[in-house]
Design a protein around this motif. Structure first.
Motif, PDB file in Angstrom:
ATOM      1  N   LEU A   1       1.324  -0.647   0.088  1.00  0.00           N
ATOM      2  CA  LEU A   1      -0.170  -0.395  -0.133  1.00  0.00           C
ATOM      3  C   LEU A   1       1.009   1.528  -0.366  1.00  0.00           C
ATOM      4  CD1 LEU A   1      -2.707  -0.520   2.597  1.00  0.00           C
ATOM      5  CD2 LEU A   1      -3.354  -0.414   0.090  1.00  0.00           C
ATOM      6  N   LEU A   2       1.785   1.252   1.071  1.00  0.00           N
ATOM      7  CA  LEU A   2       2.789   2.144   0.670  1.00  0.00           C
ATOM      8  C   LEU A   2       3.170   2.436  -0.510  1.00  0.00           C
ATOM      9  CD1 LEU A   2       5.159   3.393   3.797  1.00  0.00           C
ATOM     10  CD2 LEU A   2       5.643   3.542   1.481  1.00  0.00           C
TER      11      LEU A   2
ATOM     12  N   TYR B   1       3.693   5.039  -6.581  1.00  0.00           N
ATOM     13  CA  TYR B   1       3.969   4.588  -7.153  1.00  0.00           C
ATOM     14  C   TYR B   1       2.779   4.384  -7.513  1.00  0.00           C
ATOM     15  CZ  TYR B   1       9.101   4.428  -6.371  1.00  0.00           C
ATOM     16  OH  TYR B   1      10.106   4.606  -6.320  1.00  0.00           O
ATOM     17  N   PRO B   2       1.481   5.110  -8.606  1.00  0.00           N
ATOM     18  CA  PRO B   2      -0.005   5.074  -8.593  1.00  0.00           C
ATOM     19  C   PRO B   2      -0.179   4.146  -9.810  1.00  0.00           C
ATOM     20  CG  PRO B   2       0.229   6.653  -8.506  1.00  0.00           C
ATOM     21  CD  PRO B   2       2.111   6.554  -8.355  1.00  0.00           C
ATOM     22  N   ASN B   3       1.059   3.887 -10.344  1.00  0.00           N
ATOM     23  CA  ASN B   3       0.384   2.302 -11.646  1.00  0.00           C
ATOM     24  C   ASN B   3       0.902   0.683 -10.695  1.00  0.00           C
ATOM     25  OD1 ASN B   3       0.427   4.350 -13.297  1.00  0.00           O
ATOM     26  ND2 ASN B   3       2.830   3.950 -13.643  1.00  0.00           N
ATOM     27  N   ILE B   4       0.663   0.439  -9.701  1.00  0.00           N
ATOM     28  CA  ILE B   4       0.824  -0.867  -8.450  1.00  0.00           C
ATOM     29  C   ILE B   4      -0.692  -0.772  -8.485  1.00  0.00           C
ATOM     30  CG2 ILE B   4       1.365  -2.166  -6.635  1.00  0.00           C
ATOM     31  CD1 ILE B   4       4.196  -0.747  -6.956  1.00  0.00           C
ATOM     32  N   SER B   5      -0.895  -1.771  -8.501  1.00  0.00           N
ATOM     33  CA  SER B   5      -2.611  -2.555  -8.240  1.00  0.00           C
ATOM     34  C   SER B   5      -2.365  -3.619  -7.571  1.00  0.00           C
ATOM     35  CB  SER B   5      -3.073  -2.893  -9.765  1.00  0.00           C
ATOM     36  OG  SER B   5      -2.802  -3.419 -10.365  1.00  0.00           O
ATOM     37  N   ILE B   6      -3.249  -3.602  -6.541  1.00  0.00           N
ATOM     38  CA  ILE B   6      -2.773  -5.082  -5.688  1.00  0.00           C
ATOM     39  C   ILE B   6      -4.031  -5.977  -5.545  1.00  0.00           C
ATOM     40  CG2 ILE B   6      -2.083  -5.693  -3.219  1.00  0.00           C
ATOM     41  CD1 ILE B   6      -1.174  -2.289  -2.976  1.00  0.00           C
TER      42      ILE B   6
ATOM     43  N   GLN C   1      -4.626   2.327   4.558  1.00  0.00           N
ATOM     44  CA  GLN C   1      -5.216   3.258   3.260  1.00  0.00           C
ATOM     45  C   GLN C   1      -5.599   4.015   3.838  1.00  0.00           C
ATOM     46  OE1 GLN C   1      -7.542  -0.722   2.587  1.00  0.00           O
ATOM     47  NE2 GLN C   1      -7.203  -0.085   0.702  1.00  0.00           N
ATOM     48  N   LYS C   2      -6.379   4.853   4.570  1.00  0.00           N
ATOM     49  CA  LYS C   2      -6.748   5.691   4.959  1.00  0.00           C
ATOM     50  C   LYS C   2      -6.058   6.719   5.687  1.00  0.00           C
ATOM     51  CE  LYS C   2     -11.014   4.318   6.702  1.00  0.00           C
ATOM     52  NZ  LYS C   2     -11.699   3.716   8.590  1.00  0.00           N
TER      53      LYS C   2
ATOM     54  N   ARG D   1       5.410   3.322  11.439  1.00  0.00           N
ATOM     55  CA  ARG D   1       6.881   3.181  11.593  1.00  0.00           C
ATOM     56  C   ARG D   1       6.803   3.698   9.963  1.00  0.00           C
ATOM     57  NH1 ARG D   1       6.665  -1.097  15.776  1.00  0.00           N
ATOM     58  NH2 ARG D   1       7.339   0.144  17.187  1.00  0.00           N
ATOM     59  N   PHE D   2       5.359   3.315   9.517  1.00  0.00           N
ATOM     60  CA  PHE D   2       5.395   3.420   8.208  1.00  0.00           C
ATOM     61  C   PHE D   2       5.280   4.085   7.487  1.00  0.00           C
ATOM     62  CE2 PHE D   2       5.537  -1.864   6.475  1.00  0.00           C
ATOM     63  CZ  PHE D   2       6.366  -2.566   7.309  1.00  0.00           C
ATOM     64  N   LEU D   3       3.861   5.160   8.069  1.00  0.00           N
ATOM     65  CA  LEU D   3       4.162   6.443   7.660  1.00  0.00           C
ATOM     66  C   LEU D   3       4.224   7.557   8.353  1.00  0.00           C
ATOM     67  CD1 LEU D   3      -0.112   6.297   8.266  1.00  0.00           C
ATOM     68  CD2 LEU D   3       1.065   6.521   6.134  1.00  0.00           C
ATOM     69  N   THR D   4       5.203   7.075   8.915  1.00  0.00           N
ATOM     70  CA  THR D   4       6.424   7.904   9.519  1.00  0.00           C
ATOM     71  C   THR D   4       7.463   8.184   8.442  1.00  0.00           C
ATOM     72  OG1 THR D   4       5.695   7.218  12.451  1.00  0.00           O
ATOM     73  CG2 THR D   4       8.073   8.822  11.465  1.00  0.00           C
ATOM     74  N   GLY D   5       8.004   7.113   7.740  1.00  0.00           N
ATOM     75  CA  GLY D   5       8.689   7.430   6.517  1.00  0.00           C
ATOM     76  C   GLY D   5       8.339   8.402   5.729  1.00  0.00           C
ATOM     77  N   TYR D   6       6.362   7.536   5.202  1.00  0.00           N
ATOM     78  CA  TYR D   6       6.325   7.954   4.215  1.00  0.00           C
ATOM     79  C   TYR D   6       6.068   9.668   4.218  1.00  0.00           C
ATOM     80  CZ  TYR D   6       2.311   9.480   0.528  1.00  0.00           C
ATOM     81  OH  TYR D   6       1.468   9.716  -0.408  1.00  0.00           O
ATOM     82  N   PHE D   7       5.204  10.156   5.194  1.00  0.00           N
ATOM     83  CA  PHE D   7       5.143  11.623   5.802  1.00  0.00           C
ATOM     84  C   PHE D   7       5.943  12.919   5.594  1.00  0.00           C
ATOM     85  CE2 PHE D   7       0.496   9.582   6.732  1.00  0.00           C
ATOM     86  CZ  PHE D   7      -0.238  10.592   5.875  1.00  0.00           C
TER      87      PHE D   7
END
Length: 409
Positions: free
Chosen positions: A30-31, A36-41, A54-55, A74-80
Motif C-alpha cells: 500500500l505504501l 507509485y500509483p501504477n501499482i495495483s494490488i 489505506q486511510k 512506523r511506515f507512515l512516519t517514513g512516508y509523510f
C-alpha cells in the motif's frame, strides 16, 4: 464482546478455510502504491491495520489516528517525512503512545526530515512536515524492530539519491527485511544486502504492475495449533499460500512437525494433517525471526501438556501489549507453570488445564486468537474478542466452520 468457546462435536476435523492477504505484505505494498500509483494490488488484507494504512495514506494535512496499528505508525512516519508539502500529526491509542519511535525519528532526522514530538520525547504523537530528502546515508541499530528498517527501505527508491542503510550490530528479524526487499525487487527497484549494508537505488517511476498478496502465515498459525490439538487424520486446507513464501512465519510448517502436523503444499493452498508421531516432553524454539508465533506455540504446548523454551522474544515487550507478561498472567490463570524473562519464555510440562477461565486480551489480537484453540481441550472464555479485527476479522466465523462451539455472553 465476551465469547464462550467449547469443543466441536468431534475432534476429527475436515474443513477448507480461505484467509485474506498478509497484513505485513499488504501494508508494504500500500505504501509503494502511494508512491507509485501504477501499482495495483489483489488479495489485500481485510484487517483493521490495512484499512488504517489505506486511510492514513490518503491524508494531505491534519491528524492521522492509526489506533493500535504499529506497522502503520512506523511506515507512515517514513512516508509523510518524504512527502513535500504534507503536514500531519501521527497519533494512536494510549498503548501506541507508549511504544517507542525515537530510533526511527532520529534516523529520518539525520536524513533531513522535519519531525517533532507533540508530547513525550521519543513517543507518539509526532508532528511531521514533509520535505524533499536529499541525503542518502543513514545507520540504525541492527537489533531494532524490522518495521523501523522497512519504513526507511520502502521510501528509499523515491528519494533523489536512493538510500544506503547501515545496520550496526547483530541483525534481527531478517525475514521481514528480506520481505521488504523482495517486494521492492518485484516492482523493479534495484537493491543489495551485503553484510550489514543495504542499498536501494533511486527509481522515480514504475510502469503498470499488478501484485497478488499471499495470505497471512501468522493467521495460519492458529489452525496449526487447532490441528495439533486434534485427533490423528484431522485435515484443514488453507488458501492462498505458496512454498517460497516471503513471510518469516512460514517456518510454522517446520516447527509444527514436532506436534505431528504435516504440511502439504498444493496449488495455492496448504493442507495441514495431524499424523501419528512420538510426542516430545519439551520443545525448544529460537523465534528471533518469527516472534509473532510465540503466543500460538506456547498455548499449543500448554494444551498438549508438554513444556517449551522459546527464545529470541525481546521485541514482544513493545507490541500491542507486553506479550511475554500477558502470556505469563493468562497461562498461569489456566494452571500453567511458566516463567518469562526479557527475551524468553519457559513452560513446564503438566496435565492441569482449568476450565471456564476468562482470558484477557489486552487490546492484542494475537492473545485472543492464540488462546482460542484451547477450546479443543477445555471450555474457555475470551474477553474483548472483537480485537481480532486488527488482523483477522473473519476469525470467529472461520472457527465456527470447524464446528467449535461459540456463544456470545
Amino acid at each position: 464482546m465476551k465469547l464462550h468457546l467449547s469443543a466441536p462435536p468431534s475432534n476429527l476435523l475436515k474443513s477448507n478455510i480461505e484467509i485474506t492477504g498478509s497484513k505485513s505484505e499488504s501494508n508494504r505494498l500500500l505504501l509503494l502504491q502511494a508512491l507509485y500509483p501504477n501499482i495495483s494490488i489483489d488479495n489485500l488484507s481485510n484487517s483493521d491495520d490495512a484499512q488504517v494504512m489505506q486511510k492514513g495514506l490518503q491524508v494531505e494535512n491534519g491528524v492521522v489516528d492509526i489506533h493500535h496499528a504499529g506497522t502503520a505508525m512506523r511506515f507512515l512516519t517514513g512516508y509523510f517525512a518524504s512527502q513535500v508539502g504534507k503536514e500531519v500529526v501521527l497519533t494512536g491509542s494510549k498503548r501506541m503512545t507508549e511504544r517507542p519511535v525515537k530510533i526511527l525519528v532520529e534516523a529520518l532526522r539525520s536524513l533531513g526530515a522535519d519531525i517533532t514530538y507533540e508530547k513525550e520525547e521519543g513517543y507518539p504523537p509526532i508532528k511531521i512536515k514533509g520535505k524533499k530528502i536529499t541525503k542518502n546515508k543513514v545507520s540504525l541499530p541492527a537489533d531494532v524492530s524490522s518495521q523501523y528498517i522497512s519504513s526507511l527501505l520502502l521510501i528509499a527508491a523515491s528519494l533523489q539519491e536512493g538510500l544506503e542503510l547501515e545496520l550496526v550490530g547483530k541483525i534481527t528479524s531478517i525475514p521481514y527485511i528480506k520481505m521488504t526487499l523482495a517486494l521492492l525487487n518485484g516492482v523493479g527497484i534495484r537493491t543489495s544486502f551485503e553484510g550489514n549494508i543495504i542499498k536501494v537505488a533511486p527509481k522515480p517511476n514504475i510502469g503498470a504492475t499488478n501484485l497478488v498478496v499471499e495470505s497471512d502465515w501468522s493467521s495460519a498459525s492458529y489452525f496449526y495449533s487447532i490441528v495439533a490439538l486434534c485427533e490423528v487424520d484431522t485435515e484443514i486446507t488453507l488458501s492462498a499460500y505458496k512454498k517460497d513464501s516471503l513471510q518469516g512465519d512460514s517456518v510454522l510448517s517446520e516447527i509444527y512437525t514436532q506436534f505431528g502436523v504435516e504440511t502439504t503444499f498444493e496449488k495455492n493452498t496448504i493442507v495441514l494433517r495431524k499424523v501419528a508421531h512420538q510426542q516430545m516432553t519439551t520443545i525448544n524454539c529460537e523465534l528471533q525471526d518469527a516472534p509473532d508465533i510465540a503466543q500460538t506455540i506456547a498455548v499449543t504446548c500448554f494444551g498438549l501438556g508438554i513444556g517449551c523454551h522459546l527464545t529470541g522474544l525481546h521485541t514482544l515487550k513493545i507490541k500491542e501489549t507486553d506479550r511475554l507478561e500477558a502470556l505469563y498472567v493468562e497461562l498461569s490463570k489456566l494452571g500453567a507453570a511458566i516463567s518469562v524473562t526479557d527475551n524468553a519464555l519457559t513452560l513446564r510440562a503438566g496435565n492441569v488445564i482449568k476450565s471456564d477461565v476468562a482470558i484477557d486480551t489486552y487490546n492484542d489480537h494475537r492473545m485472543a486468537m492464540a488462546f482460542a484453540p484451547l477450546a479443543l481441550r477445555t471450555s474457555i472464555l475470551i474477553n474483548d474478542a472483537e480485537v481480532v479485527s486488527k488482523s483477522y476479522p473473519d476469525f470467529w466465523n472461520d472457527l465456527e466452520k470447524l464446528q467449535i462451539q461459540i456463544k456470545k455472553l
